[in-house]
Write a protein that holds these residues in place. Sequence first.
Motif, PDB file in Angstrom:
ATOM      1  N   TYR A  88      32.204  42.584   6.989  1.00 34.86           N
ATOM      2  CA  TYR A  88      31.411  42.202   8.149  1.00 34.86           C
ATOM      3  C   TYR A  88      31.697  40.780   8.629  1.00 34.86           C
ATOM      4  N   ARG A 101      35.533  43.089  10.727  1.00 35.19           N
ATOM      5  CA  ARG A 101      35.110  43.426  12.093  1.00 35.19           C
ATOM      6  C   ARG A 101      35.539  42.365  13.098  1.00 35.19           C
ATOM      7  N   GLU A 138      39.373  42.509  13.429  1.00 35.32           N
ATOM      8  CA  GLU A 138      39.860  43.665  14.175  1.00 35.32           C
ATOM      9  C   GLU A 138      39.638  43.494  15.663  1.00 35.32           C
ATOM     10  N   THR A 139      38.514  42.873  16.069  1.00 32.84           N
ATOM     11  CA  THR A 139      38.260  42.604  17.496  1.00 32.84           C
ATOM     12  C   THR A 139      39.297  41.640  18.053  1.00 32.84           C
ATOM     13  N   ARG A 180      41.781  53.514  16.102  1.00 32.70           N
ATOM     14  CA  ARG A 180      40.912  52.361  15.807  1.00 32.70           C
ATOM     15  C   ARG A 180      39.572  52.825  15.275  1.00 32.70           C
ATOM     16  N   LEU A 195      37.960  52.010  11.596  1.00 26.22           N
ATOM     17  CA  LEU A 195      36.642  51.380  11.416  1.00 26.22           C
ATOM     18  C   LEU A 195      35.722  52.261  10.578  1.00 26.22           C
ATOM     19  N   ASP A 207      34.018  51.212   7.065  1.00 25.36           N
ATOM     20  CA  ASP A 207      32.583  51.324   6.760  1.00 25.36           C
ATOM     21  C   ASP A 207      32.342  52.190   5.529  1.00 25.36           C
TER      22      ASP A 207
END
Length: 781
Positions: free
Chosen positions: A49, A53, A56-57, A284, A288, A292
Amino acid sequence: MNTRDWPIRSKLTALVVVPVTALLALWIFATTLTFGPALDLLAARTLLYDLGRPGETVVAELQRERRLSAIQLSGTAELPGLAEQRQRTDRAVAELLRRIAGDDLRDAAGDLLDTRLDQLVVALDALPAGRGFIDRRQVDRAGAVGLYSGMITSAFQAFAAMAALPDPELNRQALAVTALGRSRELLGQADALLAGAFVSGRFAEGEHGQFVQAVANHRYLVESAVADLPPAERAAYQRLTEQEAFGRLRTLLDTAVAASGRSRPTVAPETWVASYDRVQQAMREYELNQADGLADRSVPTAVRILVRLAAAGLLGLVAVVVAVVVALRVGRSLAHRLTEVRTAALETADRRLPDVVARLRRGEQVDVAREAPPLEYGADEIGQVGRAFTEVQRTAVQAAVDEVTLRRGLNEVFLNIARRSQGLVHRQLALLDRMERRTEDPDELAELFRVDHLATRLRRHAEGLVILAGSAPGRGWRQPVAVVDLIRGAISEVESYDRVDIATVAPAGTSGRAVGDVMHLLAELIENATAFSPPDTRVEVSGHHVANGYAVEVSDRGLGMSPAALEDANRRLARSPEFDPTETARLGLFVVARLAARHGVRVRLRPSDTSGLTAVVLIPPDLVTEEPALPVDQDAGTAVTPVRRKTVPRPRAARPPVTAPPAPAAAAPGATPAVPAPAEVVGEIDGLPRRVRRAASPGVTAPGGRPAADRTPAPASGVDGPTVRQPAVGTATPRSPDEARRFMAALQAGTARGRLAAGGAPSAAGSGTQTEAPTTTERDA
């Protein structure tokens, strides 16, 4: 390390501490090894987190900006959407940098991830400069694609460092998901090259080869990553790739790869863009979801590890505690039992055995079994040591009983021999007294006086033997005796009496019960002073009153004693020690200490003012009395007043003058010739009357055929006054009562004058009256 002299408690502690410490260290080590992976699993969620995340953005935004930058470099006009995309990229990069600078991510990251994060920050810092090159068209499309691809590669390297989970299955899945992300990035590089070719109408020099390489690497990474996925995730990915968009994109890629690099791409731009966007978005979302799932699966795994860790740690802690408790209890039990054995041994050596010996010496009966009780400490080696020590203790007590019994028997032997010697000496003295009274020859009388003196000394040595045996001498006085007479009596028992001077003696008396012991004590000290001083020196005896009694000092001119020897002698004199037959060199000190302790007399040796030693005898106040009263003249009814005068010492070898007697009268015929009354010349020495030798008439013989001769008895030194021999010239003529009374009154008056002259009128030279050779001593013991 020498542990031989360690206390037993320290040795037991070492035996306990070393294994317990090793066990505790192993427990801590195992706990740490297990606890570390659990923390890594719990940190995987934080990494996902805080880095996964946002990272990856950033990668997605950089891929879009890379495509737009390639399109802009292919044409001549500025793309209006590039500026907007750059803003979205900047916001994503700022958020990522904020997360990287936070403490949560840094605390959860390892050393490798920290290094990769630093490299990512450096690569992102080069983004503004690269944009400037693109805006100024100072870089071609391949350079722009390489600029963005380098930033994205740094991000995936950080993702790969993050995928280091302790669980093998989770770690393999995390690496597979990361490989799928890298394959998607290679597909994005191919898309950027095709976008530029679409705008310019053909591939630039070398771009087709880069395109073909990117497609080949993409397919290789997908194949290897899918093989490492778990069965369920692999099936889900296969279902994903069976969609129409994935099939159409594979066909377009094959067509673009087969086309020539110099010709226009044979792929329709609209078809490529639609298929690429759908495939990119689907991959993608799959990545993700897998990330998770990894985060969700890591938490239960970490919990299971922590539970196992808690169980193992608790069991290890219980084992450590049990080991410590058992070691402490066993060690304490051993130390306590050994301490009890040591305490019993020390109590026996320091208190019980000396107490038994002291009681035995006091004459008490001792029960060996009661004084040496058995030591019960179990049946092990310590118990065996206790039983062995019990036997040693009983043997020691029995040996003490036997030793004291033997010493008591020796004392009885000493006392028996001493009593017999005393009886013989007293009989000898009585015999000598009778012989002295009958002897008329002055030379024989002098020899008898010397024998008398030797017998007196023998009596003192016999009394010393009685004292060594622990008993008391038999001599005693009912009435107080003057100190000066007591000193004279002590001097009369010394061999070198002619070297002793009586200095100033203050008038005082001594209680009759202590006269014999104090006289013996002084005789021992005077004997010691004469024996350990040169023959040509004098020994002085003086007496004076002090605050706590009466002090008699005996001073010599010898070499003295060393401080250590003096201290040892004073320590012996201060207490009444037990007689030790092995110490025969200082029997006099032992006798003095015994006599002093009997009456509370204090004796101390100290150096003299000039040389030698001074023995100070402090007689306690309860033994000091007034000097006995002077004798009373029976004729006048008043006390005799002695004449005070200075006394002059007389040489021992001096002979008194001899006065010839008057001629005898003619005897009647037939009558028995009578012995005429001898003319007697009376002199005075030291205030005492002294008869001197007189000449016998020619032809007059004493009874028994011996010539009648005068004798000159030396003044007696007994404490009861001088002993005067009645001359036995011719036939014994009894004295009338008046003559005997006058004779005794004259004798008492002379004794008083001599005592006063010796104690109250010292000579001008500072010396006292010289003591003459003693004759008989006190007989009223």
